[in-house]
Design a protein around this motif. Sequence first.
Motif, PDB file in Angstrom:
ATOM      1  N   LYS A 113       0.832  -1.172   0.000  1.00  0.00           N
ATOM      2  CA  LYS A 113       0.000   0.000   0.000  1.00  0.00           C
ATOM      3  C   LYS A 113       0.884   1.245   0.000  1.00  0.00           C
ATOM      4  O   LYS A 113       2.049   1.156   0.378  1.00  0.00           O
ATOM      5  CB  LYS A 113      -0.957  -0.009   1.206  1.00  0.00           C
ATOM      6  N   PRO A 114       0.371   2.388  -0.487  1.00  0.00           N
ATOM      7  CA  PRO A 114      -0.925   2.547  -1.138  1.00  0.00           C
ATOM      8  C   PRO A 114      -0.933   1.879  -2.504  1.00  0.00           C
ATOM      9  O   PRO A 114       0.095   1.806  -3.172  1.00  0.00           O
ATOM     10  CB  PRO A 114      -1.090   4.065  -1.239  1.00  0.00           C
ATOM     11  N   SER A 115      -2.102   1.394  -2.905  1.00  0.00           N
ATOM     12  CA  SER A 115      -2.187   0.639  -4.151  1.00  0.00           C
ATOM     13  C   SER A 115      -2.018   1.522  -5.375  1.00  0.00           C
ATOM     14  O   SER A 115      -1.691   1.029  -6.458  1.00  0.00           O
ATOM     15  CB  SER A 115      -3.523  -0.105  -4.222  1.00  0.00           C
ATOM     16  N   ALA A 116      -2.250   2.829  -5.240  1.00  0.00           N
ATOM     17  CA  ALA A 116      -2.133   3.759  -6.359  1.00  0.00           C
ATOM     18  C   ALA A 116      -1.916   5.160  -5.813  1.00  0.00           C
ATOM     19  O   ALA A 116      -2.001   5.399  -4.607  1.00  0.00           O
ATOM     20  CB  ALA A 116      -3.392   3.710  -7.228  1.00  0.00           C
ATOM     21  N   THR A 117      -1.654   6.102  -6.711  1.00  0.00           N
ATOM     22  CA  THR A 117      -1.414   7.480  -6.290  1.00  0.00           C
ATOM     23  C   THR A 117      -2.694   8.290  -6.200  1.00  0.00           C
ATOM     24  O   THR A 117      -2.677   9.417  -5.708  1.00  0.00           O
ATOM     25  CB  THR A 117      -0.452   8.180  -7.267  1.00  0.00           C
ATOM     26  N   SER A 118      -3.811   7.745  -6.681  1.00  0.00           N
ATOM     27  CA  SER A 118      -5.085   8.457  -6.619  1.00  0.00           C
ATOM     28  C   SER A 118      -6.207   7.454  -6.421  1.00  0.00           C
ATOM     29  O   SER A 118      -6.066   6.257  -6.729  1.00  0.00           O
ATOM     30  CB  SER A 118      -5.329   9.247  -7.906  1.00  0.00           C
ATOM     31  N   ALA A 199      -0.006  10.125   2.504  1.00  0.00           N
ATOM     32  CA  ALA A 199      -0.110   9.039   1.517  1.00  0.00           C
ATOM     33  C   ALA A 199       0.414   7.733   2.080  1.00  0.00           C
ATOM     34  O   ALA A 199      -0.094   6.650   1.741  1.00  0.00           O
ATOM     35  CB  ALA A 199       0.659   9.416   0.250  1.00  0.00           C
ATOM     36  N   ASP A 200       1.405   7.810   2.959  1.00  0.00           N
ATOM     37  CA  ASP A 200       2.005   6.599   3.514  1.00  0.00           C
ATOM     38  C   ASP A 200       1.189   6.013   4.656  1.00  0.00           C
ATOM     39  O   ASP A 200       0.925   4.805   4.698  1.00  0.00           O
ATOM     40  CB  ASP A 200       3.423   6.926   4.000  1.00  0.00           C
ATOM     41  N   MET A 201       0.740   6.860   5.594  1.00  0.00           N
ATOM     42  CA  MET A 201       0.171   6.347   6.840  1.00  0.00           C
ATOM     43  C   MET A 201      -1.352   6.338   6.899  1.00  0.00           C
ATOM     44  O   MET A 201      -1.932   5.495   7.590  1.00  0.00           O
ATOM     45  CB  MET A 201       0.728   7.135   8.029  1.00  0.00           C
ATOM     46  N   PHE A 202      -2.038   7.255   6.216  1.00  0.00           N
ATOM     47  CA  PHE A 202      -3.493   7.241   6.289  1.00  0.00           C
ATOM     48  C   PHE A 202      -4.092   5.935   5.760  1.00  0.00           C
ATOM     49  O   PHE A 202      -5.109   5.473   6.293  1.00  0.00           O
ATOM     50  CB  PHE A 202      -4.085   8.455   5.566  1.00  0.00           C
ATOM     51  N   PRO A 203      -3.517   5.305   4.717  1.00  0.00           N
ATOM     52  CA  PRO A 203      -4.028   3.981   4.341  1.00  0.00           C
ATOM     53  C   PRO A 203      -3.917   2.958   5.473  1.00  0.00           C
ATOM     54  O   PRO A 203      -4.800   2.110   5.637  1.00  0.00           O
ATOM     55  CB  PRO A 203      -3.145   3.596   3.138  1.00  0.00           C
ATOM     56  N   LEU A 354     -10.066  -3.411  -3.389  1.00  0.00           N
ATOM     57  CA  LEU A 354     -11.093  -2.469  -2.957  1.00  0.00           C
ATOM     58  C   LEU A 354     -10.768  -1.953  -1.561  1.00  0.00           C
ATOM     59  O   LEU A 354     -10.923  -0.752  -1.274  1.00  0.00           O
ATOM     60  CB  LEU A 354     -12.477  -3.122  -2.971  1.00  0.00           C
ATOM     61  N   ALA A 355     -10.314  -2.837  -0.669  1.00  0.00           N
ATOM     62  CA  ALA A 355      -9.868  -2.399   0.653  1.00  0.00           C
ATOM     63  C   ALA A 355      -8.690  -1.443   0.519  1.00  0.00           C
ATOM     64  O   ALA A 355      -8.594  -0.438   1.241  1.00  0.00           O
ATOM     65  CB  ALA A 355      -9.491  -3.603   1.509  1.00  0.00           C
ATOM     66  N   GLY A 356      -7.786  -1.728  -0.410  1.00  0.00           N
ATOM     67  CA  GLY A 356      -6.668  -0.828  -0.652  1.00  0.00           C
ATOM     68  C   GLY A 356      -7.123   0.536  -1.151  1.00  0.00           C
ATOM     69  O   GLY A 356      -6.556   1.568  -0.790  1.00  0.00           O
ATOM     70  N   ALA A 357      -8.171   0.546  -1.977  1.00  0.00           N
ATOM     71  CA  ALA A 357      -8.699   1.805  -2.499  1.00  0.00           C
ATOM     72  C   ALA A 357      -9.272   2.670  -1.371  1.00  0.00           C
ATOM     73  O   ALA A 357      -9.200   3.902  -1.426  1.00  0.00           O
ATOM     74  CB  ALA A 357      -9.770   1.529  -3.552  1.00  0.00           C
ATOM     75  N   ARG A 358      -9.843   2.038  -0.349  1.00  0.00           N
ATOM     76  CA  ARG A 358     -10.350   2.810   0.788  1.00  0.00           C
ATOM     77  C   ARG A 358      -9.218   3.589   1.466  1.00  0.00           C
ATOM     78  O   ARG A 358      -9.410   4.718   1.919  1.00  0.00           O
ATOM     79  CB  ARG A 358     -11.037   1.895   1.806  1.00  0.00           C
TER      80      ARG A 358
END
Length: 383
Positions: A113-118, A199-203, A354-358
Amino acid sequence: MTRKTVRIAMNGVTGRMGHRQHLVRSILALREEGGLDLGDGTVLWPEPVLVGRREHALKALADRYGLQHWTTDADAVLADETVDIYFDAQVTSAREESVKKAIAAGKHLYIEKPSATSLDGALELARLAEAAGIKHGVVQDKIFLPGLLKLKRLIEGGFFGRILSVRGEFGYWVFEGGWQDAQRPSWNYRAEDGGGIVADMFPHWEYVLHELFGRVRSVQALATTHIPQRWDERGKPYAATADDAAYGIFELAGGTVAQINSSWAVRVNRDELVEFQVDGTEGSAVAGLRDCRAQHRSATPKPVWNPDVPATESFREQWQQVPDNGEFGNGFKVQWELFLRHVALGEPYHWDLLAGARGVQLAELGLKSSADGRRHEVPELTL
């Protein structure tokens, strides 16, 4: 026992996390144990194929651990029909394109994670993977750590009563790189390279809160750059354009309020690098990476505010250690085992794209909140 080999293309293992946690403490640890016993007379044998851009670094890793397969040609690996799983621990900015190629090649996916930048990119990956009919997972290691597993045990046992609040403190001082080497790569502090603590920790905070306490319904955050200049791996100064600290308030489904501070510019005065205090009507607990301390309602002291006299109580000594009551494995390795069983046996697995997208969604909304100074609702995601 029948041994079945599963070949895993591991991209990004020359980096700190990919090397230590995923290659050494997960995949190679499984091999040292003789493979993963699936319980049906089959042992799954993970065969890593190291992938990256730096030939010398890949060769050094392969030689160090006695591995035969490594390459700088990621496309060739994805075209190899004997490769079953694609794992990605690259810098986030390089992940989306590589994962799309892996999906097109029909490989099962397990990614950092994160799975993507947006959020749009993260949802696109989830939809593409679902349409391709492949199995997919995103690393969510914190919920498999001993301290949070003990905390989960307290929650499931009704220890807290109604949970009122969660307060988290994460971080440590990351040296600027000038007079002492930094403990983290310099790209972490450049927004143009996908860096930033939000971007690193909120996921991470999204899945910890979601799994233990309830879905995040709203976020209000302030992200800032406390250290504006750092020095890179070559000793050159650079402008730190990414946030290195974030202060967030999260409203959860059910009414619990969470406050989490994240900082790479804080000196540690706590027992572990991350701690969560949970307060409920019947009891409270403080959980870190490994330990968890609790205080029940019946054992709660009755302090009286009096700033004119010194405190005579040692408040920390009034908490009780929550026992292990079992053995805990490495959190990264435990999740790898679950994902491999998911691939081999089709066992349930919900830590998916999908969990990663959250997690990406929460980071995106956290940065938006910081920019406009407003609280933002967190819509529920679907494919």
